[in-house]
Design a protein around this motif. Sequence first.
Motif, PDB file in Angstrom:
ATOM      1  N   ALA A 177      -9.798   5.448   5.537  1.00 53.32           N
ATOM      2  CA  ALA A 177      -9.147   5.321   4.233  1.00 53.32           C
ATOM      3  C   ALA A 177      -8.564   3.924   4.096  1.00 53.32           C
ATOM      4  CB  ALA A 177      -8.051   6.376   4.080  1.00 53.32           C
ATOM      5  N   ARG A 178      -8.958   3.227   3.053  1.00 50.72           N
ATOM      6  CA  ARG A 178      -8.466   1.872   2.802  1.00 50.72           C
ATOM      7  C   ARG A 178      -7.335   1.914   1.790  1.00 50.72           C
ATOM      8  NH1 ARG A 178     -13.444   1.727   4.593  1.00 50.72           N
ATOM      9  NH2 ARG A 178     -14.313  -0.146   5.588  1.00 50.72           N
ATOM     10  N   ALA A 179      -6.365   1.054   1.979  1.00 47.94           N
ATOM     11  CA  ALA A 179      -5.218   1.001   1.066  1.00 47.94           C
ATOM     12  C   ALA A 179      -5.459  -0.015  -0.041  1.00 47.94           C
ATOM     13  CB  ALA A 179      -3.961   0.647   1.840  1.00 47.94           C
ATOM     14  N   THR A 180      -6.716  -0.066  -0.518  1.00 53.49           N
ATOM     15  CA  THR A 180      -7.087  -1.006  -1.580  1.00 53.49           C
ATOM     16  C   THR A 180      -7.892  -0.266  -2.642  1.00 53.49           C
ATOM     17  OG1 THR A 180      -9.250  -1.648  -0.671  1.00 53.49           O
ATOM     18  CG2 THR A 180      -7.302  -2.789   0.198  1.00 53.49           C
ATOM     19  N   ALA A 181      -8.174  -0.971  -3.732  1.00 52.22           N
ATOM     20  CA  ALA A 181      -8.952  -0.375  -4.814  1.00 52.22           C
ATOM     21  C   ALA A 181     -10.386  -0.100  -4.414  1.00 52.22           C
ATOM     22  CB  ALA A 181      -8.916  -1.284  -6.046  1.00 52.22           C
ATOM     23  N   ASP A 182     -10.846  -0.572  -3.268  1.00 50.26           N
ATOM     24  CA  ASP A 182     -12.208  -0.330  -2.806  1.00 50.26           C
ATOM     25  C   ASP A 182     -12.331   0.944  -1.970  1.00 50.26           C
ATOM     26  OD1 ASP A 182     -13.340  -2.624  -3.979  1.00 50.26           O
ATOM     27  OD2 ASP A 182     -12.599  -3.861  -2.327  1.00 50.26           O
ATOM     28  N   ALA A 183     -11.313   1.788  -1.961  1.00 50.25           N
ATOM     29  CA  ALA A 183     -11.304   2.965  -1.090  1.00 50.25           C
ATOM     30  C   ALA A 183     -12.430   3.945  -1.409  1.00 50.25           C
ATOM     31  CB  ALA A 183      -9.954   3.681  -1.190  1.00 50.25           C
ATOM     32  N   PHE A 184     -12.894   3.992  -2.680  1.00 48.80           N
ATOM     33  CA  PHE A 184     -13.971   4.905  -3.058  1.00 48.80           C
ATOM     34  C   PHE A 184     -15.335   4.216  -3.099  1.00 48.80           C
ATOM     35  CE2 PHE A 184     -11.153   8.006  -5.730  1.00 48.80           C
ATOM     36  CZ  PHE A 184     -10.555   8.453  -4.574  1.00 48.80           C
ATOM     37  N   SER A 185     -15.412   2.951  -2.749  1.00 53.20           N
ATOM     38  CA  SER A 185     -16.647   2.183  -2.943  1.00 53.20           C
ATOM     39  C   SER A 185     -17.381   1.882  -1.647  1.00 53.20           C
ATOM     40  CB  SER A 185     -16.315   0.872  -3.668  1.00 53.20           C
ATOM     41  OG  SER A 185     -15.753   1.131  -4.939  1.00 53.20           O
ATOM     42  N   GLN A 186     -17.089   2.627  -0.585  1.00 54.32           N
ATOM     43  CA  GLN A 186     -17.689   2.362   0.715  1.00 54.32           C
ATOM     44  C   GLN A 186     -18.950   3.212   0.912  1.00 54.32           C
ATOM     45  OE1 GLN A 186     -16.279  -0.171   2.392  1.00 54.32           O
ATOM     46  NE2 GLN A 186     -14.918  -0.183   0.600  1.00 54.32           N
TER      47      GLN A 186
ATOM     48  N   ALA B 227     -11.124   9.253   4.815  1.00 54.59           N
ATOM     49  CA  ALA B 227     -10.466  10.161   5.752  1.00 54.59           C
ATOM     50  C   ALA B 227      -9.111  10.611   5.203  1.00 54.59           C
ATOM     51  CB  ALA B 227     -10.277   9.475   7.098  1.00 54.59           C
ATOM     52  N   ARG B 228      -8.691  11.784   5.652  1.00 51.35           N
ATOM     53  CA  ARG B 228      -7.369  12.297   5.297  1.00 51.35           C
ATOM     54  C   ARG B 228      -6.293  11.415   5.916  1.00 51.35           C
ATOM     55  NH1 ARG B 228      -6.448  17.761   5.105  1.00 51.35           N
ATOM     56  NH2 ARG B 228      -4.266  17.131   4.990  1.00 51.35           N
ATOM     57  N   ARG B 229      -5.115  11.464   5.306  1.00 48.45           N
ATOM     58  CA  ARG B 229      -3.961  10.733   5.811  1.00 48.45           C
ATOM     59  C   ARG B 229      -2.823  11.708   6.108  1.00 48.45           C
ATOM     60  NH1 ARG B 229      -6.781  10.455   1.878  1.00 48.45           N
ATOM     61  NH2 ARG B 229      -5.073  10.442   0.392  1.00 48.45           N
ATOM     62  N   ASP B 230      -2.017  11.377   7.114  1.00 52.61           N
ATOM     63  CA  ASP B 230      -0.760  12.092   7.400  1.00 52.61           C
ATOM     64  C   ASP B 230      -0.975  13.584   7.638  1.00 52.61           C
ATOM     65  OD1 ASP B 230       0.569   9.653   6.938  1.00 52.61           O
ATOM     66  OD2 ASP B 230       0.712  10.073   4.793  1.00 52.61           O
ATOM     67  N   LEU B 231      -2.055  13.932   8.327  1.00 51.73           N
ATOM     68  CA  LEU B 231      -2.354  15.351   8.531  1.00 51.73           C
ATOM     69  C   LEU B 231      -1.264  16.095   9.288  1.00 51.73           C
ATOM     70  CD1 LEU B 231      -5.327  14.052   8.180  1.00 51.73           C
ATOM     71  CD2 LEU B 231      -6.093  16.115   9.324  1.00 51.73           C
ATOM     72  N   ASP B 232      -0.609  15.394  10.227  1.00 52.89           N
ATOM     73  CA  ASP B 232       0.370  16.082  11.071  1.00 52.89           C
ATOM     74  C   ASP B 232       1.797  15.891  10.580  1.00 52.89           C
ATOM     75  OD1 ASP B 232       0.478  13.409  11.625  1.00 52.89           O
ATOM     76  OD2 ASP B 232       0.371  13.611  13.815  1.00 52.89           O
ATOM     77  N   ASP B 233       1.977  15.313   9.415  1.00 54.22           N
ATOM     78  CA  ASP B 233       3.310  15.185   8.837  1.00 54.22           C
ATOM     79  C   ASP B 233       3.853  16.596   8.546  1.00 54.22           C
ATOM     80  OD1 ASP B 233       5.029  15.121   6.188  1.00 54.22           O
ATOM     81  OD2 ASP B 233       5.190  13.112   7.068  1.00 54.22           O
ATOM     82  N   PRO B 234       5.078  16.916   8.964  1.00 53.94           N
ATOM     83  CA  PRO B 234       5.606  18.271   8.773  1.00 53.94           C
ATOM     84  C   PRO B 234       5.595  18.721   7.310  1.00 53.94           C
ATOM     85  CG  PRO B 234       6.983  17.061  10.328  1.00 53.94           C
ATOM     86  CD  PRO B 234       6.008  16.070   9.749  1.00 53.94           C
ATOM     87  N   GLN B 235       5.908  17.816   6.388  1.00 53.89           N
ATOM     88  CA  GLN B 235       5.906  18.212   4.978  1.00 53.89           C
ATOM     89  C   GLN B 235       4.483  18.499   4.494  1.00 53.89           C
ATOM     90  OE1 GLN B 235       7.179  15.291   2.041  1.00 53.89           O
ATOM     91  NE2 GLN B 235       8.176  16.886   0.814  1.00 53.89           N
ATOM     92  N   VAL B 236       3.516  17.717   4.965  1.00 53.17           N
ATOM     93  CA  VAL B 236       2.121  17.958   4.601  1.00 53.17           C
ATOM     94  C   VAL B 236       1.663  19.313   5.141  1.00 53.17           C
ATOM     95  CG1 VAL B 236      -0.262  17.184   4.986  1.00 53.17           C
ATOM     96  CG2 VAL B 236       1.519  15.529   4.389  1.00 53.17           C
ATOM     97  N   LEU B 237       2.023  19.618   6.377  1.00 56.16           N
ATOM     98  CA  LEU B 237       1.640  20.898   6.972  1.00 56.16           C
ATOM     99  C   LEU B 237       2.275  22.065   6.219  1.00 56.16           C
ATOM    100  CD1 LEU B 237       1.870  19.940  10.745  1.00 56.16           C
ATOM    101  CD2 LEU B 237      -0.210  20.512   9.472  1.00 56.16           C
ATOM    102  N   ARG B 238       3.516  21.913   5.806  1.00 55.23           N
ATOM    103  CA  ARG B 238       4.153  22.967   5.014  1.00 55.23           C
ATOM    104  C   ARG B 238       3.457  23.093   3.657  1.00 55.23           C
ATOM    105  NH1 ARG B 238       5.588  27.825   4.221  1.00 55.23           N
ATOM    106  NH2 ARG B 238       6.947  28.091   2.410  1.00 55.23           N
ATOM    107  N   GLY B 239       3.130  21.954   3.043  1.00 54.58           N
ATOM    108  CA  GLY B 239       2.438  22.006   1.771  1.00 54.58           C
ATOM    109  C   GLY B 239       1.074  22.654   1.871  1.00 54.58           C
ATOM    110  N   LYS B 240       0.394  22.440   2.981  1.00 55.37           N
ATOM    111  CA  LYS B 240      -0.894  23.093   3.212  1.00 55.37           C
ATOM    112  C   LYS B 240      -0.719  24.612   3.264  1.00 55.37           C
ATOM    113  CE  LYS B 240      -4.228  23.514   6.997  1.00 55.37           C
ATOM    114  NZ  LYS B 240      -4.577  22.968   8.337  1.00 55.37           N
TER     115      LYS B 240
END
Length: 518
Positions: free
Chosen positions: A78-87, A379-392
Amino acid sequence: MKPIKTALAAMLMAACYVQIAQADPAAPWADLRDPHLDVIPRTAEERDRIATVTTPKPDFSAPWPFEENPGGAQTVRARATADAFSQPAGNLSFQQELDFKVGNGMFRRIWVSPPASTIASDGLGPLYNARSCQRCHLKDGRGHPPEGPEDNAVSMFLRVSIPMADADRDRIRNYIEGTHPTAPEPTYGLQLQDFSLPGHAAEYRLDISYEEFQVPLSGQEVATLRRPTYRAADLGYGPLHPDAMLSPRVAPQMIGMGLLEAIPAQDILSWADPDDADGDGISGNPQIVWSQVHDQPMLGRFGHKAGNPTVLEQSASAFSGDIGISNPLHPAGSGECTAAQADCLAALDGGDPEQDGFEIDQAALDLVTFYSRNLAVPARRDLDDPQVLRGKQVFYETGCTACHRPSFVTNRLQGENPASFQLIWPYTDLLLHDMGPDLADNRPEGRADGREWRTAPLWGIGLTQTVSGHSYFLHDGRARSLLEAVLWHGGEAQAARDAVVEMPPEDRAALIRYLESL
């Protein structure tokens, strides 16, 4: 749905998930074929493995195996730029990556009016919505409604049609059961074009007004939504038919399309329940459309109402309707001009014998299609973040997965097809669902009625701001945030939407945080 309190309850949920996913060989359309001709049948061992890997786990305390790579082997960093969907997809061969880059050039090509010194680039219009694919799908992301009087609607337009006269219904070639017959608007065709070449009037100007209203949420929170009203203003060729039905459409994001195309039709149809036989309030209606390429009915997968069965057909229809470019599937050099637009029909087009008389020939169309099929899912980001896991956990327990089906395994395909046999996480069932009166466009399309929409894939949705510079969602961009998008859900999603309104604020925030990680 009540929160899951025990591992046993979670396992029961998973068992139900597997049961729903079992194909019913007696179901209507059970013999629909897949877009690919080279499917290798699954073995019994493979079917067992697939059932295991796509079944939700009872434990939400840690990420599940393979979740990080929603596009399977096609996933990229995952890129933190506007090209993230252009790969390009992560598993392309050297030659395939070259084809991808050439297709990207075609996707970005700025078309010009004929005649021109470069025959490969002329043929624009005479009426059009954009001069290139990239102008609508900027950076391969999603479009947006106009932002103020100085902004145009280049990534948004209005579809239009009228009800078909009863006398004409019996003459429909390739009629498909359950279809709501409509006809092009006599003067303006099937979509309104807001740009034109010199000497031709544009068909209209998109006019949108909004009415804001508030939705009370638990914890004394309040969300503000905006209800749009659409008007086709400054009509260039006279009034619309009195029975004209208009539907706003924003350009969707482009990632993962080849993977969606490679999902077995039977895996999608196994979730269809058009009559809600199980009484859970969720139906899921398959869109069945006629494929020009395969000359038979096929499962619709692409477009806001799943009106196209393949990426090739989606690309060809966009070239014709959006840019006015003729191609082997839509050979009219005048694009979408109608008999009521005589000057448009008589205008010079860019068809050339070197391109088989088309403005884009089959070879170039195939390259654009290859590019569109193989835009990588980040790719997914922050998969193991506790708030993300609760949101899942909230996402699953609230019932969101009844339509936003998390995972599939694509068909095993012969040769070097990069979409072959991948575990993917698109969060869609690709079926049509009644989304309630607030989101209804009241315009049927194929087997979709005026309240039904295809479940939108959620992969990459958290990168919308990064790629597109905005956070507008839904088919018409009315939602200005993910929370607003959830709150617009109605119909089959009403119970899940109401649960989000009523849940503790910290769970609602966790749910949004999870969506942002997709």
